[in-house]
Write a protein that holds these residues in place. Structure first.
Motif, short mmCIF file in Angstrom:
data_model
loop_
_atom_site.label_atom_id
_atom_site.label_comp_id
_atom_site.label_asym_id
_atom_site.label_seq_id
_atom_site.Cartn_x
_atom_site.Cartn_y
_atom_site.Cartn_z
N GLY A 1 0.79 -1.23 0.00
CA GLY A 1 0.00 0.00 0.00
C GLY A 1 0.81 1.27 0.00
N VAL A 2 2.13 1.15 0.09
CA VAL A 2 2.95 2.37 0.09
C VAL A 2 3.11 2.88 -1.34
CG1 VAL A 2 5.33 3.19 0.34
CG2 VAL A 2 4.23 1.99 2.20
N SER A 3 2.83 4.16 -1.51
CA SER A 3 2.95 4.73 -2.85
C SER A 3 4.25 5.51 -3.02
CB SER A 3 1.76 5.65 -3.14
OG SER A 3 1.74 6.71 -2.21
N GLU A 4 4.80 5.98 -1.93
CA GLU A 4 6.00 6.80 -2.04
C GLU A 4 6.80 6.73 -0.75
OE1 GLU A 4 5.06 10.86 -2.75
OE2 GLU A 4 7.11 11.43 -3.27
N VAL A 5 8.10 6.67 -0.91
CA VAL A 5 9.01 6.73 0.25
C VAL A 5 9.95 7.90 0.02
CG1 VAL A 5 10.79 5.54 1.57
CG2 VAL A 5 8.88 4.25 0.63
N THR A 6 9.97 8.82 0.96
CA THR A 6 10.78 10.03 0.80
C THR A 6 11.78 10.12 1.94
OG1 THR A 6 8.79 11.09 -0.02
CG2 THR A 6 10.66 12.52 0.41
N LEU A 7 13.03 10.32 1.58
CA LEU A 7 14.04 10.53 2.61
C LEU A 7 14.07 12.01 2.95
CD1 LEU A 7 16.44 9.43 4.30
CD2 LEU A 7 17.91 10.08 2.39
N GLN A 8 13.93 12.29 4.22
CA GLN A 8 14.02 13.70 4.64
C GLN A 8 15.44 14.05 5.02
OE1 GLN A 8 11.12 14.47 7.66
NE2 GLN A 8 9.40 14.26 6.26
N SER A 9 16.10 13.17 5.74
CA SER A 9 17.49 13.44 6.11
C SER A 9 18.17 12.13 6.48
CB SER A 9 17.54 14.41 7.29
OG SER A 9 17.02 13.78 8.43
#
Lengths: 241, 247
Positions: A181-189
């Motif tokens: 179900g995950v559509s996007e994984v974003t690295l913040q830091s």
């Protein structure tokens, strides 16, 4: 020399053909009588149909009134059934609108590599413009119950954690994409800090050699409750248990 | 005027008479019969519709007991009142079963918000009123995961599409899992290293004030049911309750 018949035409033998002496008036009268008879027959049929249908109509009307009276006597039961169905439909919509937190946590534990650890998880189900936090007043009126997590809301997780190296942070991000179900994984830091302090807003506690990272997981938006109609049918026969 | 002319004239007059007879007598009768046929068809369809409604009403009457039980069960998921004590009891039961410590419950805004009078249930919908809560649970990751499953299963959809109601319906909006501080972990179950604090913002629902649980119905008959309809029940009459006093 040409012979000439001097007998008047109307007195010649066989004159007038079938009309005879009446000159066809008899046939006309017979035809008229036949026509009248036919008209009488048709009228009789129509009159009989009319009487029959009047009787049918009266009978049907009386029967309909009787049935309607019986139905009226049971109206309270049908209203109660409608109330039950409406209540069940509303509850079912709320149930369907929930985000499956347990499944997402299970998936997170499944995909997380052993070279990374999670310090904190913050998950929220919010609209595109922000979270619907606790206490967010929902005063919208409509025909369906407003869920605290309405269809179209986008669940998201913010994870902070540690990895053994920057490469393992990348591996972790790739693994997080495998969550159902995950559509996007974003690295913040992702940054290495001095001992005891992690950079980039990540929670402390990471070893100095390992970077602390913060990543955001965005899930697919919650689906609309399309199964309500089918469920209502099932609920009508089965009901809640 | 010749004989042929007379014949033609007689024929024309005869046809005119027949035509007039048709127009004046037979045709109106046939038209009325046709019109009545339409009315009969309409009445027949109205009767069929009424009979169908009667069949539905009889079916509703026959399964009234099941419907009543069903709506009462739905009241466990969405009660007519706030029923906070029962909600707390359910949560305490669920957390005990899953080896999770129910640390706090705050009714209303966020965990730092004031509970009590300022925490009002928000008016929902044409339907249910929302009651926001913030719970704090302490436990291991697995135990918290099990607790989430348990909270979801209190009211869940069945494979057949129905609703399985075992407790209060909760919608979780946000979850925060963080390591439990050493002081809090001291009194909690499980190893301190594995202990997490789970802060959950969730919403419970209640029926609006305008609605009662059963709409005024009793177990015997719905509100407004006539005596005739009650006595014409397809199901056997309910046996009278007997109260025996043993000295």
């Amino acid at each position: 020399m040409r012979a000439v018949n001097l007998i008047p035409p109307d007195q010649r033998e066989g004159a007038g053909g079938a009309a005879g002496r009446s000159q066809g008036a008899a046939y006309a009268v017979l035809g008229l009588l036949a026509g009248v008879a036919l008209l009488a027959l048709l009228y009789g049929q129509a009159h009989r149909q009319l009487s029959s249908r009047r009787g049918q109509l009266a009978s049907l009307t009386a029967r309909t009134q009787q049935v309607q009276a019986q139905t009226g006597g049971l109206a309270a039961y049908t209203s109660f059934t409608a109330l039950r169905e409406e209540r069940e439909r509303a509850v079912a919509q709320l149930v369907d609108s929930r985000f499956d937190w347990a499944h997402s946590l299970h998936e997170l534990g499944r995909v997380l590599p052993s070279t990374a650890s999670i310090a904190t998880i913050e998950g929220a189900v919010g609209s595109a413009t922000g979270n619907l936090g606790a206490g967010a007043a929902k005063t919208t009126s409509g025909a369906t119950p407003v869920s605290a997590t309405p269809p179209g809301s986008v669940p998201s997780f913010t994870l902070t954690g540690c990895a053994t190296s920057q490469a393992q942070v990348a591996v972790t991000l790739n693994r997080l994409r495998l969550i159902d179900g995950v559509s996007e994984v974003t690295l913040q830091s992702s940054s290495k800090g001095s001992a005891g302090s992690a950079g980039g807003g990540a929670t402390g506690g990471c070893p100095p050699s390992g970077p602390a990272f913060t990543a955001t997981l965005t899930f697919d938006s919650l689906p609309a409750t399309s199964s309500v109609t089918a469920s209502t049918v099932a609920a009508t026969s089965g009901g809640s248990r | 005027m010749t004989g042929r002319d007379r014949l033609v004239l007689i024929a024309v007059v005869a046809l005119a008479l027949l035509g007039a007879g048709w127009i004046a007598v037979v045709s109106p009768e046939r038209k009325q019969a046709a019109k009545l046929q339409t009315e009969v068809t309409t009445a027949a369809s109205a009767l069929a519709s009424a009979e169908s409604q009667l069949a539905n009403a009889k079916a509703a009457h026959a399964r009234y007991s099941a419907e009543y039980a069903s709506i009462v069960r739905l009241g466990k998921a969405v009660p007519p009142g706030r029923e906070v004590p029962s909600l707390v009891y359910e949560l305490a039961q669920a957390s005990d079963k899953k080896h999770v410590d129910l640390a706090s419950i705050v009714y209303g805004g966020g965990a730092t918000g004031a509970a009590g009078s300022s925490a009002a249930a928000t008016a929902g919908v044409a339907g249910f009123t929302q009651m926001p809560f913030t719970f704090v649970f302490n436990g291991t990751y697995n135990d918290l995961y099990n607790l989430f499953k348990a909270l979801d299963s209190t009211t869940a959809r069945t494979a057949s599409g129905g609703v399985d109601v075992n407790g209060r319906l909760l919608t979780i909006q946000s979850v925060k899992l963080a390591p439990l501080t050493a002081s809090s972990a001291a009194g909690s179950k499980g190893g301190a290293n594995e202990m997490l604090s789970g802060t959950i913002s969730a919403t419970a629902y209640v029926l609006p004030a305008s609605q009662s649980l059963t709409g005024g119905a009793s177990a015997g008959a719905p509100a407004g049911a006539t005596a005739a309809s009650t006595s014409s029940a397809a199901s056997p009459p309910t046996a009278p309750a007997l109260a025996r006093v043993v000295p």
